[in-house]
Scaffold this motif. Sequence first.
Motif, PDB file in Angstrom:
ATOM      1  N   SER A 151      42.294  42.966  36.422  1.00  0.00           N
ATOM      2  CA  SER A 151      41.836  44.164  35.596  1.00  0.00           C
ATOM      3  C   SER A 151      40.144  44.816  35.108  1.00  0.00           C
ATOM      4  O   SER A 151      41.037  46.231  34.965  1.00  0.00           O
ATOM      5  CB  SER A 151      41.915  42.933  34.227  1.00  0.00           C
ATOM      6  OG  SER A 151      40.541  42.107  33.954  1.00  0.00           O
ATOM      7  N   VAL A 152      39.930  44.476  35.269  1.00  0.00           N
ATOM      8  CA  VAL A 152      38.349  45.958  36.143  1.00  0.00           C
ATOM      9  C   VAL A 152      38.844  46.644  36.884  1.00  0.00           C
ATOM     10  O   VAL A 152      38.387  48.182  36.844  1.00  0.00           O
ATOM     11  CB  VAL A 152      37.164  45.080  36.636  1.00  0.00           C
ATOM     12  CG1 VAL A 152      36.228  46.696  37.747  1.00  0.00           C
ATOM     13  CG2 VAL A 152      37.121  44.014  35.267  1.00  0.00           C
ATOM     14  N   LEU A 190      30.673  43.255  37.924  1.00  0.00           N
ATOM     15  CA  LEU A 190      31.868  44.514  38.799  1.00  0.00           C
ATOM     16  C   LEU A 190      31.914  45.456  38.342  1.00  0.00           C
ATOM     17  O   LEU A 190      32.114  46.246  39.371  1.00  0.00           O
ATOM     18  CB  LEU A 190      33.089  43.114  38.501  1.00  0.00           C
ATOM     19  CG  LEU A 190      33.401  41.496  39.535  1.00  0.00           C
ATOM     20  CD1 LEU A 190      35.039  41.732  38.985  1.00  0.00           C
ATOM     21  CD2 LEU A 190      33.327  41.888  40.568  1.00  0.00           C
ATOM     22  N   ARG A 191      31.508  45.484  36.958  1.00  0.00           N
ATOM     23  CA  ARG A 191      30.910  47.353  36.658  1.00  0.00           C
ATOM     24  C   ARG A 191      30.420  47.734  38.155  1.00  0.00           C
ATOM     25  O   ARG A 191      30.286  48.907  37.678  1.00  0.00           O
ATOM     26  CB  ARG A 191      31.389  47.237  35.571  1.00  0.00           C
ATOM     27  CG  ARG A 191      33.080  46.966  35.119  1.00  0.00           C
ATOM     28  CD  ARG A 191      33.154  47.015  33.682  1.00  0.00           C
ATOM     29  NE  ARG A 191      33.905  47.476  32.472  1.00  0.00           N
ATOM     30  CZ  ARG A 191      34.090  46.183  32.168  1.00  0.00           C
ATOM     31  NH1 ARG A 191      32.603  45.400  31.526  1.00  0.00           N
ATOM     32  NH2 ARG A 191      35.194  45.988  30.694  1.00  0.00           N
ATOM     33  N   THR A 230      39.131  30.782  33.905  1.00  0.00           N
ATOM     34  CA  THR A 230      39.317  31.959  34.000  1.00  0.00           C
ATOM     35  C   THR A 230      40.424  32.268  34.554  1.00  0.00           C
ATOM     36  O   THR A 230      39.787  31.499  36.513  1.00  0.00           O
ATOM     37  CB  THR A 230      38.236  33.162  33.975  1.00  0.00           C
ATOM     38  OG1 THR A 230      37.293  32.916  33.062  1.00  0.00           O
ATOM     39  CG2 THR A 230      39.058  34.038  34.206  1.00  0.00           C
ATOM     40  N   ARG A 264      32.243  40.529  33.946  1.00  0.00           N
ATOM     41  CA  ARG A 264      33.106  42.033  34.378  1.00  0.00           C
ATOM     42  C   ARG A 264      31.641  42.643  34.270  1.00  0.00           C
ATOM     43  O   ARG A 264      32.047  44.169  34.982  1.00  0.00           O
ATOM     44  CB  ARG A 264      34.233  41.887  32.845  1.00  0.00           C
ATOM     45  CG  ARG A 264      34.809  41.063  32.372  1.00  0.00           C
ATOM     46  CD  ARG A 264      35.705  41.884  30.945  1.00  0.00           C
ATOM     47  NE  ARG A 264      37.209  41.182  31.267  1.00  0.00           N
ATOM     48  CZ  ARG A 264      38.091  41.919  31.758  1.00  0.00           C
ATOM     49  NH1 ARG A 264      38.169  43.056  32.447  1.00  0.00           N
ATOM     50  NH2 ARG A 264      39.222  40.961  31.431  1.00  0.00           N
ATOM     51  N   ARG A 265      30.923  42.708  33.391  1.00  0.00           N
ATOM     52  CA  ARG A 265      29.221  43.299  33.815  1.00  0.00           C
ATOM     53  C   ARG A 265      28.343  43.920  35.152  1.00  0.00           C
ATOM     54  O   ARG A 265      29.279  44.797  35.087  1.00  0.00           O
ATOM     55  CB  ARG A 265      28.781  42.595  32.620  1.00  0.00           C
ATOM     56  CG  ARG A 265      27.540  43.614  32.839  1.00  0.00           C
ATOM     57  CD  ARG A 265      27.239  44.900  31.522  1.00  0.00           C
ATOM     58  NE  ARG A 265      26.162  45.751  31.921  1.00  0.00           N
ATOM     59  CZ  ARG A 265      25.193  45.970  30.691  1.00  0.00           C
ATOM     60  NH1 ARG A 265      25.779  44.440  29.639  1.00  0.00           N
ATOM     61  NH2 ARG A 265      24.644  46.373  30.658  1.00  0.00           N
ATOM     62  N   SER A 289      33.164  35.564  31.253  1.00  0.00           N
ATOM     63  CA  SER A 289      34.064  36.675  32.020  1.00  0.00           C
ATOM     64  C   SER A 289      33.358  37.955  31.306  1.00  0.00           C
ATOM     65  O   SER A 289      33.297  38.665  32.144  1.00  0.00           O
ATOM     66  CB  SER A 289      35.497  36.459  31.298  1.00  0.00           C
ATOM     67  OG  SER A 289      36.015  36.782  29.574  1.00  0.00           O
ATOM     68  N   THR A 290      32.418  38.059  30.119  1.00  0.00           N
ATOM     69  CA  THR A 290      32.123  38.860  29.454  1.00  0.00           C
ATOM     70  C   THR A 290      31.162  39.332  30.763  1.00  0.00           C
ATOM     71  O   THR A 290      31.088  40.680  31.190  1.00  0.00           O
ATOM     72  CB  THR A 290      31.627  39.118  28.184  1.00  0.00           C
ATOM     73  OG1 THR A 290      32.849  38.546  27.593  1.00  0.00           O
ATOM     74  CG2 THR A 290      31.356  40.182  28.113  1.00  0.00           C
ATOM     75  N   LEU A 320      40.838  38.524  36.367  1.00  0.00           N
ATOM     76  CA  LEU A 320      39.842  39.658  35.875  1.00  0.00           C
ATOM     77  C   LEU A 320      39.345  40.147  37.350  1.00  0.00           C
ATOM     78  O   LEU A 320      39.280  41.506  36.435  1.00  0.00           O
ATOM     79  CB  LEU A 320      38.796  38.900  36.135  1.00  0.00           C
ATOM     80  CG  LEU A 320      38.123  38.885  35.251  1.00  0.00           C
ATOM     81  CD1 LEU A 320      36.687  37.755  34.293  1.00  0.00           C
ATOM     82  CD2 LEU A 320      36.760  39.518  35.943  1.00  0.00           C
ATOM     83  N   GLU A 335      40.787  49.371  35.477  1.00  0.00           N
ATOM     84  CA  GLU A 335      40.253  50.104  33.907  1.00  0.00           C
ATOM     85  C   GLU A 335      40.152  51.457  35.005  1.00  0.00           C
ATOM     86  O   GLU A 335      40.065  52.610  34.895  1.00  0.00           O
ATOM     87  CB  GLU A 335      38.923  49.641  34.106  1.00  0.00           C
ATOM     88  CG  GLU A 335      38.959  48.126  33.180  1.00  0.00           C
ATOM     89  CD  GLU A 335      38.742  47.808  31.930  1.00  0.00           C
ATOM     90  OE1 GLU A 335      37.119  47.917  32.763  1.00  0.00           O
ATOM     91  OE2 GLU A 335      38.237  46.536  31.648  1.00  0.00           O
TER      92      GLU A 335
END
Length: 483
Positions: free
Chosen positions: A346-347, A379-380, A338, A376-377, A372-373, A343, A350
């Motif tokens: 993109s977060v 980072l959020r 990745t 992303r969790r 990546s999933t 990545l 959002e």
Amino acid sequence: MRLAIPSVIRPRSLMGQMLLAVAAALLLVQGIGALLVYRAQREGYEAGMSNAVAFKLIAETRGRGALGRMLRGNDRDRDRAPFGGPPLRGFPLELSEGSPLRTGEKRDADMEERLQHTLAEQDFPASQIVVVHRTVGRDAFARTHTYKRAAHGRLEGPEVSEMMDDHLLVVGVKQPGKTSWMVARVRSPRAFNVMIRPLIVQTVIIYLVLVGAVALILRRITRPLAALTRRVEQFAVSPGSAGQLDPSGPDDMQRLIVAHNAMEARIVAMLDEKDVMLGAIGHDLKTPLAALRVRIESVEDDTERGRMAATIEDIVRTLDDILSLARVGRPSDPRERTELSALVASVVEEYEDMGEPVDLGDTQRTVLELRSTWLRRALRNLIDNALRYGGGARVGLEKDGDHAVIRIEDDGPGIPDDEIEAMTNPFVRGDPSRNKATGGAGLGLALARAIADQHGGALVLANRLSPTGEVEGLTVRLELPLS
């Protein structure tokens, strides 16, 4: 006392450290043994030289029988050592008016004392004894005698050249009541040249054989230990992966591997039971929550219905976090190559689309193998915390050594220093005074740290200070290894 070894040569592995210790001990023992053998051989050599010189003096002056005739005979017979000592590659006795000692030469006091004692035992009086070491080429008498032998055809040209560098023991004896000195010369290699080379060769051979044998033994011990270490590291990253070790090595090592296999199997069984239990809990809780969500639609009061829906959403969100935190240690999805900067961007997009104050700073193109999933969790969760407690977030990506670092900064009140370490534990929230309106169960940072650990990285929290020492906000570093 601890032996200091330079870090440049200090091995890191168990086999290397044990081999270094054994090699050093063997080298010390071999060195001491070689020194003792050398000293013993040297003393025997010097005793033989002393006896040979004493015999030469006594036989030349007193010999009237077979030995006297032998020593007064041809040079070949004279070269034989009657006492089995060093070869008497000798020269005839010289009568000299003065001592054989030259200016700048050093007398051999030990040999003089030994020779004095030997001559005294043979009733050969000597008032003065002088012993010096030379080469044949530096002694005029020995050099002339050697050339005479060559002229008579008893020596070849190459032999003469070699003899000029040979060691020559020159002994001068002056008897009581006499003015002249009897000078005896014995040619032989130095004790150092004769004995030190075989000793060195013998020591090196023994040392290499012993170190080689120890290395084979250590390798038999450390090879299964290294395999066990790799297995433990693999199990720590991916519990339950197939491939238990076959017991090998010594009995103790085999017992250790068998015990580890049993422990690993038990841990895998417990993790499987946990996953089954969590799946059941998630299903059994989400089903009635979904039914409640449908039923509250019949509530006529919009305000009350909204509160009920928000409560149910909080419960569902908390339940999802708990299940995610429990499953993060055993991810089912494989890692994928990745582009990390894309990545992160993109977060951030959002949140920008939702109108949240999240800014993307400098980033560096970095390609990693990751999930990546899950990332992303993480980072959020980190950005949500920055928004909740700091009112905004600044996100950047950089390379720091062998790590890629995602940096999230806020301008909030920070975290007390004594609470920073505990903030990444599950169900731990910041001080309520930071923001009494905030909710959550305290799982966001714990889940982000677990995801970082899953990727072999780390989550680091630190307060950002002003030049005056005041807290200006919190900086969170999500570190991921580049390889």
